[in-house]
Motif scaffolding. Sequence first.
Motif, PDB file in Angstrom:
ATOM      1  N   HIS A 126       5.813  19.592  19.329  1.00 33.12           N
ATOM      2  CA  HIS A 126       5.785  18.155  19.062  1.00 33.12           C
ATOM      3  C   HIS A 126       7.056  17.440  19.492  1.00 33.12           C
ATOM      4  CE1 HIS A 126       3.032  19.635  15.595  1.00 33.12           C
ATOM      5  NE2 HIS A 126       2.291  19.312  16.653  1.00 33.12           N
ATOM      6  N   SER A 127       7.940  18.092  20.220  1.00 29.37           N
ATOM      7  CA  SER A 127       9.183  17.429  20.611  1.00 29.37           C
ATOM      8  C   SER A 127       8.942  16.280  21.580  1.00 29.37           C
ATOM      9  CB  SER A 127      10.143  18.445  21.239  1.00 29.37           C
ATOM     10  OG  SER A 127       9.548  19.063  22.378  1.00 29.37           O
ATOM     11  N   ASP A 128       7.906  16.378  22.381  1.00 29.02           N
ATOM     12  CA  ASP A 128       7.613  15.319  23.351  1.00 29.02           C
ATOM     13  C   ASP A 128       6.447  14.434  22.919  1.00 29.02           C
ATOM     14  OD1 ASP A 128       5.799  17.319  23.500  1.00 29.02           O
ATOM     15  OD2 ASP A 128       5.648  17.327  25.706  1.00 29.02           O
ATOM     16  N   VAL A 129       6.003  14.559  21.657  1.00 29.13           N
ATOM     17  CA  VAL A 129       4.900  13.726  21.142  1.00 29.13           C
ATOM     18  C   VAL A 129       5.491  12.463  20.546  1.00 29.13           C
ATOM     19  CG1 VAL A 129       3.011  13.595  19.480  1.00 29.13           C
ATOM     20  CG2 VAL A 129       3.454  15.739  20.707  1.00 29.13           C
ATOM     21  N   HIS A 130       4.962  11.312  20.965  1.00 33.75           N
ATOM     22  CA  HIS A 130       5.475  10.036  20.481  1.00 33.75           C
ATOM     23  C   HIS A 130       4.435   9.262  19.671  1.00 33.75           C
ATOM     24  CE1 HIS A 130       9.067  10.575  22.947  1.00 33.75           C
ATOM     25  NE2 HIS A 130       8.265  10.907  23.968  1.00 33.75           N
ATOM     26  N   VAL A 131       3.244   9.809  19.522  1.00 35.85           N
ATOM     27  CA  VAL A 131       2.198   9.183  18.708  1.00 35.85           C
ATOM     28  C   VAL A 131       2.107   9.956  17.398  1.00 35.85           C
ATOM     29  CG1 VAL A 131      -0.219   8.532  18.553  1.00 35.85           C
ATOM     30  CG2 VAL A 131       0.961   8.466  20.765  1.00 35.85           C
ATOM     31  N   PRO A 132       2.420   9.357  16.259  1.00 34.82           N
ATOM     32  CA  PRO A 132       2.433  10.105  14.996  1.00 34.82           C
ATOM     33  C   PRO A 132       1.113  10.779  14.674  1.00 34.82           C
ATOM     34  CG  PRO A 132       3.451   7.953  14.732  1.00 34.82           C
ATOM     35  CD  PRO A 132       2.818   7.964  16.089  1.00 34.82           C
ATOM     36  N   GLU A 133      -0.027  10.162  15.033  1.00 33.82           N
ATOM     37  CA  GLU A 133      -1.326  10.737  14.701  1.00 33.82           C
ATOM     38  C   GLU A 133      -1.575  12.055  15.410  1.00 33.82           C
ATOM     39  OE1 GLU A 133      -0.757   7.671  15.455  1.00 33.82           O
ATOM     40  OE2 GLU A 133      -1.236   6.601  13.584  1.00 33.82           O
ATOM     41  N   LEU A 134      -0.835  12.336  16.490  1.00 35.71           N
ATOM     42  CA  LEU A 134      -1.038  13.576  17.248  1.00 35.71           C
ATOM     43  C   LEU A 134      -0.249  14.753  16.676  1.00 35.71           C
ATOM     44  CD1 LEU A 134      -0.959  12.190  20.911  1.00 35.71           C
ATOM     45  CD2 LEU A 134      -2.949  12.645  19.442  1.00 35.71           C
ATOM     46  N   ILE A 135       0.582  14.499  15.692  1.00 40.30           N
ATOM     47  CA  ILE A 135       1.351  15.585  15.074  1.00 40.30           C
ATOM     48  C   ILE A 135       0.446  16.260  14.053  1.00 40.30           C
ATOM     49  CG2 ILE A 135       3.395  16.183  13.739  1.00 40.30           C
ATOM     50  CD1 ILE A 135       4.797  13.800  14.931  1.00 40.30           C
ATOM     51  N   GLU A 136      -0.144  17.354  14.442  1.00 36.50           N
ATOM     52  CA  GLU A 136      -1.062  18.107  13.593  1.00 36.50           C
ATOM     53  C   GLU A 136      -0.656  19.564  13.573  1.00 36.50           C
ATOM     54  OE1 GLU A 136      -4.862  17.393  15.251  1.00 36.50           O
ATOM     55  OE2 GLU A 136      -5.034  15.332  14.476  1.00 36.50           O
ATOM     56  N   ALA A 154      -1.215  10.516   1.562  1.00 36.22           N
ATOM     57  CA  ALA A 154      -0.780  11.909   1.649  1.00 36.22           C
ATOM     58  C   ALA A 154      -1.031  12.483   3.039  1.00 36.22           C
ATOM     59  CB  ALA A 154      -1.517  12.734   0.593  1.00 36.22           C
ATOM     60  N   LYS A 155      -2.008  11.920   3.752  1.00 39.62           N
ATOM     61  CA  LYS A 155      -2.300  12.406   5.094  1.00 39.62           C
ATOM     62  C   LYS A 155      -1.133  12.155   6.039  1.00 39.62           C
ATOM     63  CE  LYS A 155      -5.701  11.912   8.808  1.00 39.62           C
ATOM     64  NZ  LYS A 155      -6.939  11.206   9.259  1.00 39.62           N
ATOM     65  N   GLU A 156      -0.450  11.037   5.847  1.00 39.85           N
ATOM     66  CA  GLU A 156       0.661  10.709   6.725  1.00 39.85           C
ATOM     67  C   GLU A 156       1.840  11.648   6.514  1.00 39.85           C
ATOM     68  OE1 GLU A 156       1.674   6.669   6.177  1.00 39.85           O
ATOM     69  OE2 GLU A 156      -0.198   5.877   7.015  1.00 39.85           O
ATOM     70  N   VAL A 157       2.150  11.989   5.262  1.00 35.54           N
ATOM     71  CA  VAL A 157       3.329  12.819   5.015  1.00 35.54           C
ATOM     72  C   VAL A 157       3.090  14.273   5.414  1.00 35.54           C
ATOM     73  CG1 VAL A 157       4.140  11.321   3.163  1.00 35.54           C
ATOM     74  CG2 VAL A 157       2.643  13.228   2.620  1.00 35.54           C
ATOM     75  N   ARG A 158       1.850  14.674   5.671  1.00 33.40           N
ATOM     76  CA  ARG A 158       1.608  16.039   6.136  1.00 33.40           C
ATOM     77  C   ARG A 158       2.225  16.297   7.513  1.00 33.40           C
ATOM     78  NH1 ARG A 158      -4.836  16.632   4.629  1.00 33.40           N
ATOM     79  NH2 ARG A 158      -4.612  16.275   2.380  1.00 33.40           N
ATOM     80  N   ARG A 159       2.508  15.218   8.238  1.00 31.71           N
ATOM     81  CA  ARG A 159       3.113  15.392   9.547  1.00 31.71           C
ATOM     82  C   ARG A 159       4.482  16.066   9.422  1.00 31.71           C
ATOM     83  NH1 ARG A 159       2.164   9.008  10.700  1.00 31.71           N
ATOM     84  NH2 ARG A 159      -0.125   9.011  10.620  1.00 31.71           N
ATOM     85  N   ALA A 160       5.193  15.786   8.322  1.00 29.82           N
ATOM     86  CA  ALA A 160       6.508  16.399   8.140  1.00 29.82           C
ATOM     87  C   ALA A 160       6.390  17.897   7.921  1.00 29.82           C
ATOM     88  CB  ALA A 160       7.226  15.744   6.964  1.00 29.82           C
ATOM     89  N   LYS A 203       0.815  -1.213   0.000  1.00 29.40           N
ATOM     90  CA  LYS A 203       0.000   0.000   0.000  1.00 29.40           C
ATOM     91  C   LYS A 203       0.850   1.266   0.000  1.00 29.40           C
ATOM     92  CE  LYS A 203      -3.686  -2.297   2.610  1.00 29.40           C
ATOM     93  NZ  LYS A 203      -4.491  -2.291   3.873  1.00 29.40           N
ATOM     94  N   ASN A 204       2.158   1.143   0.188  1.00 26.61           N
ATOM     95  CA  ASN A 204       3.011   2.317   0.258  1.00 26.61           C
ATOM     96  C   ASN A 204       3.191   2.954  -1.109  1.00 26.61           C
ATOM     97  OD1 ASN A 204       3.687   2.369   3.078  1.00 26.61           O
ATOM     98  ND2 ASN A 204       4.849   0.491   2.721  1.00 26.61           N
ATOM     99  N   LYS A 205       3.452   4.246  -1.106  1.00 23.11           N
ATOM    100  CA  LYS A 205       3.655   5.015  -2.320  1.00 23.11           C
ATOM    101  C   LYS A 205       4.822   5.969  -2.125  1.00 23.11           C
ATOM    102  CE  LYS A 205      -1.372   5.197  -2.844  1.00 23.11           C
ATOM    103  NZ  LYS A 205      -2.544   6.093  -2.954  1.00 23.11           N
ATOM    104  N   ILE A 206       5.317   6.497  -3.234  1.00 23.75           N
ATOM    105  CA  ILE A 206       6.306   7.567  -3.167  1.00 23.75           C
ATOM    106  C   ILE A 206       5.547   8.882  -3.214  1.00 23.75           C
ATOM    107  CG2 ILE A 206       8.249   8.679  -4.317  1.00 23.75           C
ATOM    108  CD1 ILE A 206       9.127   6.058  -5.364  1.00 23.75           C
ATOM    109  N   LEU A 207       5.640   9.666  -2.151  1.00 22.91           N
ATOM    110  CA  LEU A 207       4.924  10.927  -2.036  1.00 22.91           C
ATOM    111  C   LEU A 207       5.904  12.043  -1.698  1.00 22.91           C
ATOM    112  CD1 LEU A 207       1.903   9.661   0.102  1.00 22.91           C
ATOM    113  CD2 LEU A 207       1.909  10.083  -2.352  1.00 22.91           C
ATOM    114  N   THR A 208       5.535  13.253  -2.014  1.00 25.30           N
ATOM    115  CA  THR A 208       6.371  14.407  -1.693  1.00 25.30           C
ATOM    116  C   THR A 208       5.597  15.361  -0.795  1.00 25.30           C
ATOM    117  OG1 THR A 208       5.640  15.657  -3.619  1.00 25.30           O
ATOM    118  CG2 THR A 208       7.568  14.253  -3.891  1.00 25.30           C
ATOM    119  N   GLN A 209       6.352  16.073   0.007  1.00 27.14           N
ATOM    120  CA  GLN A 209       5.738  17.035   0.918  1.00 27.14           C
ATOM    121  C   GLN A 209       6.768  18.099   1.280  1.00 27.14           C
ATOM    122  OE1 GLN A 209       2.567  17.520   2.322  1.00 27.14           O
ATOM    123  NE2 GLN A 209       3.661  19.386   2.809  1.00 27.14           N
TER     124      GLN A 209
END
Length: 937
Positions: free
Chosen positions: A606-616, A592-598, A522-528
């Motif tokens: 977000h320095s102390d956030v360890h759950v990727p879904e919380l990086i908004e 694309a939703k996942e790479v928006r975290r970057a 399911k992985n893709k090459i995406l840019t952000q």
Amino acid sequence: MFQFRPQNGSGEDMGKTSCTIEIQAAFILSSFVTFFSGLLILFFSRLCWRALKKWRDIKGAGLLLGLVLSHSFGDRHLKRHHFHGVFRDRIEMLLSAQTFVGQVLVILVFVLSIGSLIIYFINSTDPVRSCSSYQDKTIPIDLTFNAFFSFYFGLRFLAADDKVKFWWQMNSIVDIFTIPPTFISYYLKSNWLGLRFLRALRLLELPQILQILRATRTSNSVKFSKLLAIVLSTWFTAAGFIHLVENSGDPWLKGRNSQNISYFESIYLVMATTSTVGFGDVVAKTALGRTFIMFFTLGSLILFANYVPEMVELFANKRKYTSSYEVLKGKKFIVVCGNITVDSVTAFLRNFLRHKSGEINTEIVFLGEAPPSLELETIFKCYMAYTTFVSGSALKWEDLRRVAVESAEACLIIANPFCSDLHAEDTSNIMRVLSIKNYHPQTRVIIQILQSHNKVFLPKIPTWSWIGGDNIICFAELTLGFISQGCLVPGLCTFLTSLFVEQNRKISPKWPWQKYFFNGLKNKILTQRLSDDFAGMSFPEVSRLCFVKMHLLLIAIKQKPTVHGYCGLVLNPSAQVKLHKNTLGFFIAESAKEVRRAFFYCTSCHSDVHVPELIEECSCKHKSHRFTTGNCTSYLAVLSPASGGMSLKRQCPSELGQESPKCSQANFLFSLFRTFPHEVQQDFSQLDSTGMFHWCKATALENVILKRSDKSKHEFQNHVVACIFGDAHSTLMGLRNFVMPLRASNYTRQELKDIVFIGSLDYLQREWRFLRNFPQIYILPGSALYSGDLHAVNIEECSMCAVLSSPSKSASSPTLADTDTIMATLAIGSLKIRCHTQTTSEGCNGYSEKSDYRRIPILTELKNPSNIHFIEQLGGMEGDLSGTSLHLSTSFATGTVFSGSFLDSLLGTVLGAGKQQQWNRQKSLPMWNSCWWRRLP
């Protein structure tokens, strides 16, 4: 005997007299007597000539007579023979229509034949049993025509090599049965219709006349003219015979069963018979007429069933596939030409459309040189909302104008990797590029090339433009480059291939590992666009942060040019490369939703956030979020010959669905985070002039040839074995592309692995001139099908054994294209090597812990991916997986099988979002000046 009685006055007053049976017999017998008497004379003269020649060849016979004749008449005979030969050559040149006078003569004969046929149509309005007197003005005209036909018949007779064969020709029979009755009519001072309807057979020469006049220039028009000539000549001739026998009646009944039927009614009867309808309003009453209809009906089945539908098909195809493509304002389209087949079209559409019909706004115009087959037509109908087929050739400007190539977003040229002559296929496609560029230089061209050495011709085209988006997809470079990387990093071929392959069918995994494998697809090459908080950090630091905190795999970046730093796109840069603001990152992720975290990442929040879904997105005032959906686009790595490396072509997310299996991510991470060439301490005297490859002085072939008896001299360890299948006449596959990644300068001299080729010496000798400057290469003449040769190269201690597919050769079936490869794979796979005590656990991988044996690591190339079932059974997969079974097989998942068939998908994904998105075609492209695979391990 019967006589014709005029109904509307005296026959003499109207210039008509009754024709008795004797007069009719005289007209008909004149033709038959001429035909058979001439045939007998020709046969008799041939027999006499053969007898005379045989008599002269008898040893000692007529010796004195021969000497006398040779002295008395020799010179005269030679002169006469020379004159006769020159005269006959002139006549043959005249009759062949190769000169202007000859063309005029042939056209004149045809026109006069049609004129004589028209006179027959006019005279057929009179009763058949009446004779026209010389008061009829058409008779002298017809007599003049036949006099010219007699002259033309004589010329043809003199020019004929075989007189008997000439006598049986169609045109000769027509002349024999129509010319003599004309002279009989001059003698009797009256004319009769007789067999003059045979002049209609001259219509068979209509295609030749039209070609002389250059009225037919296409194959379809020539074919149609031939079919039309056959149908018309058959109808007119058959109608003439029916008209004659029905009006005359049966001879043995003295015409008592005759009927008055016009020539038009005869044509109507013949056409009704041809169509196998038969309305019954006009029927034959004579025995001769009915017998003729019986045989003509059988012939009509062939005529109507074959020729008439073929003519209709020509008209239908002309309207259907020869019309011009209508360009709509605001509607984007591309032109695809070259190898337009069911397989190539299916692969292209599957990867270009990605089965998301609602998001595709680009139409595909296929330009095929042959009408599509029924199967191909069915495919076009299934995708009729996006596809249009136009019959034509990219080599013709007229056809390029019909598909409006000047308005197309790009023109894609598909190659046929299964052709028997790879060089001819490449040159024909290069000629298509030249034709397109000459027609419209600004047209963007993307071409598939089979052999790497043919790439050099494309940049030499004056209007070829890398900056304008022109690109080359080289099958040999990509295929062999992927395999060589798979020898260094097992599983890398699977990883890279899965980026281009999308499985749309839902598969139910049977084993636990298959579940993780399918999820990895399911992985893709995406840019952000990356967060500005990464500015000043090195790439290894950012990639580690993204992987640990966001579960994202950052593989490359692109930065704007700077004065002191590196500019452009970089894959896995070194620690010296620092990130700037507005840096574009390339990720491997599922959505694309996942790479928006970057982009949303904030050091403060977000320095102390360890759950990727919380990086908004946060509300920090010092950050300016300018994120738009358009910033997240997919990119495809494509070999760019302009830079010798890899360029990234922009894609809309809806059009790209590359996926990668997670089971190969560990190997890919290992390959990514290696040092760059300039970070490795190298002896530059051992590198080539570019500093990209390890180099040595040219090595003589005899110095690298191994012998089976010398195994003890070469104790190969951790080496690469390549099995080659080819002979002295095989097409070169370009082994240089396989060796170059294994001799990249980002490895030290001590890290280089020995490469041993097993194959025919005749073939490897032809490849050697391209390999002789690479170090640590050896050749063992032999075959991978022989276990003795395999043990001679110490295959049990190799790090990888690559089985390369045989060079292209004609095969009766695509399945047989991988015969040698499959047999070698089975032979190597059957070898079980005992694990030594010092062997690591990885060495026995694939077996239970209690197993004392391991298999040789192998990587097999298959030309036809469906042949995977010969290597293994697809255990654990439910349903029929034909056609896509390779990418769902255990061998593919473990990285032991590779097929270059996925390269067809590159054409569907290399297209950009539009000409306005050309950042990757500017100065960043030339800066990517090293081969793409050098950035991987």
